[in-house]
Structures are given as structure tokens and as C-alpha cells.
Enzyme design. Structure first.
Site, PDB file in Angstrom:
ATOM      1  N   TYR A 136       0.833  -1.214   0.000  1.00 51.25           N
ATOM      2  CA  TYR A 136       0.000   0.000   0.000  1.00 51.25           C
ATOM      3  C   TYR A 136       0.867   1.263   0.000  1.00 51.25           C
ATOM      4  O   TYR A 136       0.629   2.189  -0.777  1.00 51.25           O
ATOM      5  CB  TYR A 136      -0.931  -0.015   1.218  1.00 51.25           C
ATOM      6  CG  TYR A 136      -1.926   1.127   1.240  1.00 51.25           C
ATOM      7  CD1 TYR A 136      -2.880   1.261   0.234  1.00 51.25           C
ATOM      8  CD2 TYR A 136      -1.927   2.070   2.263  1.00 51.25           C
ATOM      9  CE1 TYR A 136      -3.809   2.310   0.245  1.00 51.25           C
ATOM     10  CE2 TYR A 136      -2.848   3.107   2.290  1.00 51.25           C
ATOM     11  CZ  TYR A 136      -3.784   3.227   1.279  1.00 51.25           C
ATOM     12  OH  TYR A 136      -4.694   4.259   1.293  1.00 51.25           O
TER      13      TYR A 136
ATOM     14  N   LYS B 145       0.985   4.289  -2.807  1.00 51.28           N
ATOM     15  CA  LYS B 145       0.650   5.700  -2.560  1.00 51.28           C
ATOM     16  C   LYS B 145       1.884   6.613  -2.740  1.00 51.28           C
ATOM     17  O   LYS B 145       1.744   7.768  -3.141  1.00 51.28           O
ATOM     18  CB  LYS B 145       0.028   5.877  -1.172  1.00 51.28           C
ATOM     19  CG  LYS B 145      -1.372   5.241  -1.048  1.00 51.28           C
ATOM     20  CD  LYS B 145      -2.417   5.893  -1.958  1.00 51.28           C
ATOM     21  CE  LYS B 145      -3.804   5.297  -1.764  1.00 51.28           C
ATOM     22  NZ  LYS B 145      -4.846   5.888  -2.613  1.00 51.28           N
TER      23      LYS B 145
HETATM   24  P1  NAP Z   1     -13.875   2.391   0.668  1.00 52.13           P
HETATM   25  O1  NAP Z   1     -15.028   2.828   1.490  1.00 52.13           O
HETATM   26  O2  NAP Z   1     -13.478   0.957   0.722  1.00 52.13           O
HETATM   27  O3  NAP Z   1     -14.143   2.829  -0.844  1.00 52.13           O
HETATM   28  C1  NAP Z   1     -13.312   2.369  -1.883  1.00 52.13           C
HETATM   29  C2  NAP Z   1     -14.007   2.614  -3.209  1.00 52.13           C
HETATM   30  O4  NAP Z   1     -13.139   2.195  -4.273  1.00 52.13           O
HETATM   31  C3  NAP Z   1     -15.312   1.842  -3.350  1.00 52.13           C
HETATM   32  O5  NAP Z   1     -16.272   2.674  -3.930  1.00 52.13           O
HETATM   33  C4  NAP Z   1     -14.952   0.713  -4.306  1.00 52.13           C
HETATM   34  O6  NAP Z   1     -16.096   0.402  -5.100  1.00 52.13           O
HETATM   35  C5  NAP Z   1     -13.869   1.375  -5.155  1.00 52.13           C
HETATM   36  N1  NAP Z   1     -12.990   0.407  -5.798  1.00 52.13           N
HETATM   37  C6  NAP Z   1     -12.073  -0.386  -5.203  1.00 52.13           C
HETATM   38  N2  NAP Z   1     -11.477  -1.164  -6.129  1.00 52.13           N
HETATM   39  C7  NAP Z   1     -12.034  -0.842  -7.330  1.00 52.13           C
HETATM   40  C8  NAP Z   1     -11.871  -1.306  -8.646  1.00 52.13           C
HETATM   41  N3  NAP Z   1     -10.974  -2.267  -8.957  1.00 52.13           N
HETATM   42  N4  NAP Z   1     -12.614  -0.758  -9.632  1.00 52.13           N
HETATM   43  C9  NAP Z   1     -13.519   0.207  -9.349  1.00 52.13           C
HETATM   44  N5  NAP Z   1     -13.721   0.692  -8.111  1.00 52.13           N
HETATM   45  C10 NAP Z   1     -12.994   0.161  -7.113  1.00 52.13           C
HETATM   46  O7  NAP Z   1     -12.554   3.198   1.061  1.00 52.13           O
HETATM   47  P2  NAP Z   1     -12.238   4.782   1.156  1.00 52.13           P
HETATM   48  O8  NAP Z   1     -11.632   4.996   2.484  1.00 52.13           O
HETATM   49  O9  NAP Z   1     -13.389   5.588   0.760  1.00 52.13           O
HETATM   50  O10 NAP Z   1     -11.077   4.867   0.065  1.00 52.13           O
HETATM   51  C11 NAP Z   1     -11.070   5.809  -0.995  1.00 52.13           C
HETATM   52  C12 NAP Z   1      -9.641   6.252  -1.268  1.00 52.13           C
HETATM   53  O11 NAP Z   1      -9.144   6.931  -0.114  1.00 52.13           O
HETATM   54  C13 NAP Z   1      -8.663   5.121  -1.562  1.00 52.13           C
HETATM   55  O12 NAP Z   1      -7.824   5.499  -2.639  1.00 52.13           O
HETATM   56  C14 NAP Z   1      -7.866   5.009  -0.282  1.00 52.13           C
HETATM   57  O13 NAP Z   1      -6.554   4.517  -0.514  1.00 52.13           O
HETATM   58  C15 NAP Z   1      -7.850   6.450   0.176  1.00 52.13           C
HETATM   59  N6  NAP Z   1      -7.572   6.645   1.604  1.00 52.13           N
HETATM   60  C16 NAP Z   1      -8.370   6.090   2.556  1.00 52.13           C
HETATM   61  C17 NAP Z   1      -8.044   6.270   3.899  1.00 52.13           C
HETATM   62  C18 NAP Z   1      -8.869   5.677   5.016  1.00 52.13           C
HETATM   63  O14 NAP Z   1      -8.384   5.620   6.162  1.00 52.13           O
HETATM   64  N7  NAP Z   1     -10.100   5.270   4.774  1.00 52.13           N
HETATM   65  C19 NAP Z   1      -6.910   7.011   4.257  1.00 52.13           C
HETATM   66  C20 NAP Z   1      -6.120   7.555   3.263  1.00 52.13           C
HETATM   67  C21 NAP Z   1      -6.463   7.387   1.924  1.00 52.13           C
HETATM   68  P3  NAP Z   1     -16.538  -1.053  -5.590  1.00 52.13           P
HETATM   69  O15 NAP Z   1     -16.092  -2.035  -4.546  1.00 52.13           O
HETATM   70  O16 NAP Z   1     -18.026  -0.926  -5.727  1.00 52.13           O
HETATM   71  O17 NAP Z   1     -15.846  -1.225  -6.900  1.00 52.13           O
END
Ligand code: NAP
Length: 271
Positions: A169, A173
Site C-alpha cells: 500500500y 501511494k
Molecule cells: P472504501 O469505502 O473501501 O471505498 C473504496 C471505493 O473504491 C469503493 O467505492 C470501491 O467500489 C472502489 N474500488 C475499489 N477497487 C475498485 C476497482 N478495482 N474498480 C472500481 N472501483 C474500485 O474506502 P475509502 O476509504 O473511501 O477509500 C477511498 C480512497 O481513499 C482510496 O484510494 C484510499 O486509498 C484512500 N484513503 C483512505 C483512507 C482511510 O483511512 N479510509 C486514508 C487515506 C487514503 P466497488 O467495490 O463498488 O468497486
């Protein structure tokens, strides 16, 4: 007698009403929260994810609430050829994307590098890095021609700090950060803005995905803190978009108040 200074005029934010925003990972978490905020701001939306039912429900709810045009695309963003075809396949009214938020992403597992599951590593690199490159490659040429646009990269504290158990991961990033910086260099001298958002711990489905459905391990990530919520990051994202056109928010590092680095979180809240 000196003349008292005149009060400055109220600061003018920038309206993104009528612009087209494309959000990947819109079926959950940060992407879904951003979709709502872009709709509130009057944008036309292109929403992308794999879970068709969730996308359809979101499309209906947003259209009912804000009456903005919403187009959905059910797509695995690892399909780079399908991404390359997207601009030509979009309905004409959505084709000129102004705001690109390739937010879909994930962490899988917490394995040490000597135990890394290579399938998990490939999924993280393909989803978090290559799909983002493909989306930028597909939609930025039209931005360059029109000399307007905003690229918003959903990076992470993991794009600034590497930590034990984050080999795949953190590498993904960090690569995204490098790509965002290159984009800022390539596009300097245009009106296209490039923003990297670097959240700390946000309570979404992220940890459930990382721990492959183990809810108790996922809950432990947020235990004893008041974590960031998806709506907080959506607010940061909207902030970057709605600054006046001469202002480029290059990076936004955002922690929960009880967090100060990737792994340092004060778990002091009692239930
Ligand atoms: P989340 O609730 O798990 O949402 C992830 C989203 O990505 C879902 O809508 C999922 O949709 C989509 N996705 C994953 N793989 C995919 C694929 N192969 N094709 C199309 N869509 C895909 O997580 P989140 O926290 O909102 O994450 C969003 C972003 O924020 C990510 O890039 C993550 O690295 C970043 N982020 C998160 C955090 C945290 O602590 N939550 C911190 C820093 C950065 P489907 O499963 O319906 O495809």
C-alpha cells in the site's frame, strides 16, 4: 489623524456549478461523500465503481435531492483499455470532464515484505496507481485543449510515510505522490490544477477491505479515537476545488485530531 483601514471585501470562493466531475470509487466512503458534495455544488457527475446496485441507488438519491445530471459507469478500474475508451463512450454532455477524482483504491493485508501476497500487491498497484495514470491519460488531453481542469489525487499519509506491514500500500501511494508531482510539473503554465489529498485514518469500508471482511480487526483501527469521516475528506476536496482559479492547493495532509503520523494515534477516548 490616521484614516482607519477599510475592511477587505469578503473572500470570493470559486463556483464549480455546471462543471463535470468524474469520481471513481463512488459506491462507498470518500468517493460517495465527494459525489454528494459535488452535486451540492451544482456539478454534473460521472460516477464509477464495480457495485452496480450501489451506484444506481446513489444516482437516484443524488438526482432526487439535487436535480443534477448523473451518469454511472460500472467498471473495474484495473481494466485500463476500458478506461482509455471512456472519453469517447461517454454521453456528449459528460464528455468534457473538468474535475477528475480517481479515488478508487484499497489496501490489502498487513503482510511484511518477506511474506507479501503478490496477488494483493498487484491489485494495489493496478488499482491505486495504474488506473489513475490511465484516467489522467484519458481525460487530461481535453483539459489541456480547453486550458481548464482539476486533477485530484486521493493519496494518503501512506504516500508520505512508509510503515511496517504497508509494503504494497505505501509503495502504491508513494508512486501516486510521484505521479501527482510529475503532473504538476507537466501542466505548469496551464490553468489545470493538481491537488494531492493525504488523509490519515478515515472510517469507511477501507479497513474492512484491508482485513478482508474481519470486522473486529477493522474496528480496532478506529478504537479510542474520533476518526475522520468520509464527509471530512469530501469537505477538504471541495475546499481545494472552490479556491479561486489562481490558487492551487498542491497538497493537503489531514489527520484525525488524535493522530500525528501513520502509526501514532492516541487511543484515549472512552466509550
Ligand atoms: P472504501 O469505502 O473501501 O471505498 C473504496 C471505493 O473504491 C469503493 O467505492 C470501491 O467500489 C472502489 N474500488 C475499489 N477497487 C475498485 C476497482 N478495482 N474498480 C472500481 N472501483 C474500485 O474506502 P475509502 O476509504 O473511501 O477509500 C477511498 C480512497 O481513499 C482510496 O484510494 C484510499 O486509498 C484512500 N484513503 C483512505 C483512507 C482511510 O483511512 N479510509 C486514508 C487515506 C487514503 P466497488 O467495490 O463498488 O468497486
Amino acid at each position: 489623524m490616521s484614516v482607519p483601514p477599510a475592511a477587505p471585501p469578503p473572500y470570493q470562493a470559486y463556483s464549480i456549478a455546471g462543471q463535470t466531475a468524474l469520481v471513481t470509487g463512488a459506491s462507498s466512503g470518500i468517493g460517495e461523500a465527494c459525489a454528494w458534495r459535488f452535486a451540492e455544488a451544482g456539478c454534473k457527475l460521472v460516477l464509477v465503481a464495480r457495485r452496480a446496485e450501489r451506484l444506481a441507488a446513489l444516482q437516484q438519491a443524488i438526482q432526487q435531492h439535487y436535480n443534477v445530471p448523473v451518469h454511472t459507469i460500472v467498471l473495474d478500474v484495473q481494466d485500463l483499455e476500458a478506461i482509455a475508451r471512456l472519453p469517447a463512450e461517454l454521453p456528449a454532455e459528460f464528455r468534457e470532464v473538468d474535475i477528475l477524482l480517481p479515488n478508487a483504491g484499497l489496501a490489502l493485508g498487513v503482510a511484511s515484505v518477506h511474506e507479501l501476497d503478490m496477488q494483493d500487491a498487484a491489485t494495489m498497484i493496478n488499482t491505486n496507481v495504474l488506473s489513475v495514470m490511465a484516467l489522467v491519460r484519458a481525460f487530461t488531453p481535453s483539459m489541456v485543449v480547453r486550458n481548464r481542469g482539476h486533477l485530484l489525487f486521493m493519496s494518503s499519509i501512506a504516500g508520505r510515510e512508509a510503515y511496517s506491514g504497508g509494503g504494497g500500500y505505501c509503495a502504491s501511494k508513494h508512486a501516486l505522490e510521484a505521479f501527482a508531482t510529475s503532473a504538476r510539473h507537466d501542466l505548469v503554465g496551464t490553468n489545470i490544477r493538481v491537488t494531492s489529498i493525504q488523509p490519515g485514518a478515515v472510517k469507511t469500508e477501507f479497513s474492512v477491505v484491508r482485513f478482508k471482511g474481519d470486522g473486529s480487526k477493522a474496528d480496532a483501527v478506529y478504537e479510542g479515537i474520533h476518526p475522520l469521516l468520509a464527509a471530512d475528506i469530501a469537505d477538504n476536496t471541495l475546499y481545494a476545488c472552490t479556491r479561486p482559479p489562481h490558487v492551487q492547493v498542491a497538497e493537503m495532509l489531514v489527520f484525525a485530531t488524535y493522530q500525528c503520523s501513520a502509526k501514532v494515534i492516541a487511543r484515549v477516548l472512552k466509550e
